[in-house]
Design a protein around this motif. Sequence first.
Motif, PDB file in Angstrom:
ATOM      1  N   ALA A  52       0.826  -1.206   0.000  1.00 17.81           N
ATOM      2  CA  ALA A  52       0.000   0.000   0.000  1.00 17.81           C
ATOM      3  C   ALA A  52       0.861   1.258   0.000  1.00 17.81           C
ATOM      4  N   ARG A  53       1.876   1.288   0.829  1.00 13.13           N
ATOM      5  CA  ARG A  53       2.740   2.471   0.914  1.00 13.13           C
ATOM      6  C   ARG A  53       3.486   2.717  -0.389  1.00 13.13           C
ATOM      7  N   ASN A  54       3.958   1.646  -0.985  1.00 12.34           N
ATOM      8  CA  ASN A  54       4.710   1.817  -2.224  1.00 12.34           C
ATOM      9  C   ASN A  54       3.818   2.160  -3.404  1.00 12.34           C
ATOM     10  N   LEU A  55       2.594   1.664  -3.414  1.00 12.45           N
ATOM     11  CA  LEU A  55       1.670   2.031  -4.481  1.00 12.45           C
ATOM     12  C   LEU A  55       1.280   3.498  -4.384  1.00 12.45           C
ATOM     13  N   ALA A  56       1.170   4.002  -3.152  1.00 12.35           N
ATOM     14  CA  ALA A  56       0.722   5.378  -2.940  1.00 12.35           C
ATOM     15  C   ALA A  56       1.840   6.398  -3.090  1.00 12.35           C
ATOM     16  N   ASP A  57       3.075   5.945  -3.105  1.00 14.28           N
ATOM     17  CA  ASP A  57       4.228   6.840  -3.139  1.00 14.28           C
ATOM     18  C   ASP A  57       4.767   6.947  -4.552  1.00 14.28           C
ATOM     19  N   ASP A  58       4.727   8.150  -5.119  1.00 14.77           N
ATOM     20  CA  ASP A  58       5.232   8.342  -6.483  1.00 14.77           C
ATOM     21  C   ASP A  58       6.729   8.066  -6.581  1.00 14.77           C
ATOM     22  N   ASN A  59       7.432   8.124  -5.429  1.00 15.25           N
ATOM     23  CA  ASN A  59       8.863   7.852  -5.423  1.00 15.25           C
ATOM     24  C   ASN A  59       9.158   6.467  -4.860  1.00 15.25           C
ATOM     25  N   ARG A  60       8.228   5.555  -5.046  1.00 16.01           N
ATOM     26  CA  ARG A  60       8.350   4.225  -4.466  1.00 16.01           C
ATOM     27  C   ARG A  60       9.556   3.468  -5.046  1.00 16.01           C
ATOM     28  N   PHE A  61      10.004   2.465  -4.291  1.00 17.50           N
ATOM     29  CA  PHE A  61      11.083   1.612  -4.771  1.00 17.50           C
ATOM     30  C   PHE A  61      10.587   0.751  -5.915  1.00 17.50           C
ATOM     31  N   ASP A  62      11.494   0.373  -6.791  1.00 15.85           N
ATOM     32  CA  ASP A  62      11.138  -0.498  -7.904  1.00 15.85           C
ATOM     33  C   ASP A  62      10.878  -1.931  -7.438  1.00 15.85           C
ATOM     34  N   MET A  63      11.457  -2.315  -6.288  1.00 21.41           N
ATOM     35  CA  MET A  63      11.277  -3.675  -5.807  1.00 21.41           C
ATOM     36  C   MET A  63      10.991  -3.680  -4.313  1.00 21.41           C
ATOM     37  N   ILE A  64      10.013  -4.492  -3.907  1.00 24.58           N
ATOM     38  CA  ILE A  64       9.690  -4.695  -2.504  1.00 24.58           C
ATOM     39  C   ILE A  64       9.958  -6.155  -2.201  1.00 24.58           C
ATOM     40  N   GLU A  65      10.887  -6.420  -1.294  1.00 19.54           N
ATOM     41  CA  GLU A  65      11.191  -7.804  -0.954  1.00 19.54           C
ATOM     42  C   GLU A  65      10.136  -8.351  -0.005  1.00 19.54           C
ATOM     43  N   ILE A  66       9.564  -9.513  -0.344  1.00 18.84           N
ATOM     44  CA  ILE A  66       8.592 -10.170   0.533  1.00 18.84           C
ATOM     45  C   ILE A  66       9.324 -11.199   1.382  1.00 18.84           C
ATOM     46  N   PHE A  67       9.973 -12.147   0.722  1.00 19.20           N
ATOM     47  CA  PHE A  67      10.863 -13.097   1.367  1.00 19.20           C
ATOM     48  C   PHE A  67      12.177 -13.024   0.613  1.00 19.20           C
ATOM     49  N   ALA A  68      13.135 -13.824   1.036  1.00 19.01           N
ATOM     50  CA  ALA A  68      14.459 -13.750   0.400  1.00 19.01           C
ATOM     51  C   ALA A  68      14.400 -14.071  -1.087  1.00 19.01           C
ATOM     52  N   ASP A  69      13.424 -14.894  -1.510  1.00 15.90           N
ATOM     53  CA  ASP A  69      13.375 -15.284  -2.915  1.00 15.90           C
ATOM     54  C   ASP A  69      12.116 -14.826  -3.640  1.00 15.90           C
ATOM     55  N   HIS A  70      11.291 -13.998  -3.015  1.00 11.92           N
ATOM     56  CA  HIS A  70      10.067 -13.483  -3.639  1.00 11.92           C
ATOM     57  C   HIS A  70       9.967 -11.974  -3.414  1.00 11.92           C
ATOM     58  N   SER A  71       9.537 -11.264  -4.452  1.00 17.33           N
ATOM     59  CA  SER A  71       9.448  -9.807  -4.364  1.00 17.33           C
ATOM     60  C   SER A  71       8.261  -9.291  -5.165  1.00 17.33           C
ATOM     61  N   ILE A  72       8.019  -8.000  -5.011  1.00 17.36           N
ATOM     62  CA  ILE A  72       7.053  -7.277  -5.834  1.00 17.36           C
ATOM     63  C   ILE A  72       7.814  -6.180  -6.553  1.00 17.36           C
ATOM     64  N   ILE A  73       7.642  -6.084  -7.871  1.00 15.73           N
ATOM     65  CA  ILE A  73       8.338  -5.047  -8.628  1.00 15.73           C
ATOM     66  C   ILE A  73       7.344  -4.180  -9.391  1.00 15.73           C
ATOM     67  N   ASN A  74       7.768  -2.971  -9.691  1.00 16.34           N
ATOM     68  CA  ASN A  74       7.024  -2.057 -10.546  1.00 16.34           C
ATOM     69  C   ASN A  74       7.859  -1.827 -11.795  1.00 16.34           C
ATOM     70  N   ILE A  75       7.293  -2.138 -12.981  1.00 16.38           N
ATOM     71  CA  ILE A  75       8.062  -1.997 -14.211  1.00 16.38           C
ATOM     72  C   ILE A  75       7.202  -1.377 -15.317  1.00 16.38           C
ATOM     73  N   SER A  76       7.892  -0.764 -16.264  1.00 15.29           N
ATOM     74  CA  SER A  76       7.229  -0.369 -17.505  1.00 15.29           C
ATOM     75  C   SER A  76       7.139  -1.609 -18.382  1.00 15.29           C
ATOM     76  N   PRO A  77       6.068  -1.780 -19.124  1.00 15.84           N
ATOM     77  CA  PRO A  77       5.898  -3.013 -19.898  1.00 15.84           C
ATOM     78  C   PRO A  77       6.900  -3.125 -21.045  1.00 15.84           C
ATOM     79  N   PRO A  78       7.408  -4.322 -21.289  1.00 20.69           N
ATOM     80  CA  PRO A  78       8.266  -4.540 -22.467  1.00 20.69           C
ATOM     81  C   PRO A  78       7.490  -4.189 -23.740  1.00 20.69           C
TER      82      PRO A  78
END
Length: 216
Positions: free
Chosen positions: A128-154
């Motif tokens: 929620a915080r990263n979605l609401a923040d225009d300066n959010r990080f490109d990657m949010i680590e959930i666990f050591a091997d799983h994350s959430i990223i924000n990308i422009s589409p290929p």
Amino acid sequence: MKSFVVLGLGRFGKTILSNLYEMGHDVLGVDEDERLVQEYSNHATQTIQANITNDDFLRSIEIQNFDAVVVAVGNNMPVSIMATVLLKELGAKYIVVKAQEDLQEKILYRIGADKVILPERDIGIKVARNLADDNRFDMIEIFADHSIINISPPKSWQGKTLGELAVRAKYGVNIIAVKDADSSYEIPTASTTVNKESILTIMGANSALRRIGSIN
């Protein structure tokens, strides 16, 4: 290298166990279920079948010599409480306990837990915080091997619907939000069209996310 004990080998416990082991640490996994102990024996330094609230067992493994102990049985509050109390009495250096709701968190802190984790709440807050923040990080680590990223589409994705792209089937990831050019967010469906200006929020294994990042 550090040493850890993971008490409870359900989904949460197994994730912590395997990731700590893959990072090169000494990890002991404990569960009453012999099937789980056998299944995860290759994901730890050692796995043992035992009652995690057994005082004699916890003494026998010299719990005070480990850097941290994780109580990963959040769906069984009485067991979590009993294990936490015993660990505190036996001198465990650092106690991490999984909980399912705020009241459990308060109780566990009061009886000696050093860190209480509510996985769904903690991940939800990060997203929620990263979605609401225009300066959010490109990657949010959930666990050591799983994350959430924000990308422009290929480029190869642009102009296509999510149904046509079928990213879950192809890459094993989930697109959980799409931000359009007008900065509005949409919970995506199969008919959602990916545009050049879109920002995609994708959740999945880091290996799969890296594959997506290399797509043209």
